[in-house]
Design a protein around this motif. Structure first.
Motif, short mmCIF file in Angstrom:
data_model
loop_
_atom_site.label_atom_id
_atom_site.label_comp_id
_atom_site.label_asym_id
_atom_site.label_seq_id
_atom_site.Cartn_x
_atom_site.Cartn_y
_atom_site.Cartn_z
N THR A 270 4.76 1.59 2.41
CA THR A 270 3.46 2.72 1.20
C THR A 270 3.19 0.94 0.93
N ALA A 271 1.63 1.09 1.10
CA ALA A 271 0.68 -0.09 0.49
C ALA A 271 1.46 -0.48 -0.77
N LYS A 272 1.85 0.18 -1.51
CA LYS A 272 1.93 -0.44 -3.21
C LYS A 272 2.79 -1.60 -3.05
N GLY A 273 2.51 -2.55 -3.23
CA GLY A 273 3.17 -3.93 -2.78
C GLY A 273 4.11 -4.10 -4.10
N GLN A 274 3.47 -4.27 -5.28
CA GLN A 274 3.89 -4.95 -6.21
C GLN A 274 5.33 -4.80 -7.06
N THR A 275 5.95 -5.72 -7.95
CA THR A 275 7.51 -5.88 -8.18
C THR A 275 7.35 -4.58 -8.88
N ALA A 276 6.16 -3.88 -9.96
CA ALA A 276 7.03 -3.49 -10.44
C ALA A 276 7.20 -1.75 -9.86
N ASP A 277 6.27 -1.28 -8.37
CA ASP A 277 6.18 -0.79 -7.67
C ASP A 277 7.62 -0.59 -6.47
#
Length: 221
Positions: free
Chosen positions: A83-90
């Protein structure tokens, strides 16, 4: 036989590029344009590993994974979030939903292949543990004859499938042996887990052999 992968992504460019790369790497790949199509393909195939996007219309990757894990035959299937959601929270949210690995877009397909090989090897190790457990228990003195199958009220089909599970066969192999659907076999295995009070195939094998529910002689080809 090459491992069978299910790739779920609503981006046609990503689907085509990854399918081509993964097939060149020696995998068999089925693709789905969204999670709903992915669910339908799960009913027709039993992939060895699933790669799914998160941000998709109608049903996102999190809900797709929850539905997949609700099916007994896919509880142990490795799942990669791509996925393009690469933040730590994600990433944390992804792991909380039960994914086995997480790779942000755009990623290195060579790294993805390495992750796939690692997860598939882990799945094979689980299968190997069952085979090893069977070999270990075969070295022990044979249990005294008992009527455990009567006490547990096992049907002839349940007894047959239990024997094959204890021989190290997976649901797909049992289905082929008995000429039944994988879904049908999965239902029988789920009933066996409930009836024996076990929570995994390894526990089921140990329980069945220790209780004298199956023959411990090695199968012949």
């Amino acid at each position: 036989m090459s491992a069978h992968l299910l790739l779920v992504d609503d981006d046609p460019g990503i689907r085509l590029a990854l399918q081509a790369y993964l097939e060149d790497a020696g995998f068999s790949v089925t693709v789905a344009r969204n999670a709903i199509e992915g669910e339908e393909l799960l009913k027709k195939h039993q992939p060895d590993l699933v790669i799914t996007d998160i941000m998709m219309p109608q049903v996102d990757g999190y809900r797709f994974l929850q539905k997949l894990r609700a099916l007994p035959r896919f509880r142990q299937t490795p799942v990669i979030f791509l996925t393009a959601k690469g933040q730590t929270a994600d990433r944390i949210q992804g792991y909380r939903h039960g994914c086995d690995a997480y790779m942000a877009k755009p990623g290195d397909p060579e790294e993805l292949v390495a992750i796939i090989h690692n997860l598939l090897e882990r799945s094979r190790q689980i299968q190997s543990e069952i085979v090893g457990l069977l070999a270990e228990l075969q070295q022990r003195p044979a249990p005294l004859p008992r009527q455990s199958s009567v006490e547990l009220d096992l049907t002839p089909r349940e007894q047959q499938i239990l024997q094959l599970v204890c021989e190290g066969l997976m649901n797909k192999e049992i289905a082929a042996r008995l000429e039944r659907s994988t879904r049908n076999v999965e239902k029988y295995v789920s009933r066996l887990l409930v009836k024996t009070g076990t929570s995994s195939r390894t526990e089921l094998v140990r329980y069945a052999i220790e209780q004298g529910l199956v023959s411990t002689s090695r199968p012949t080809n």
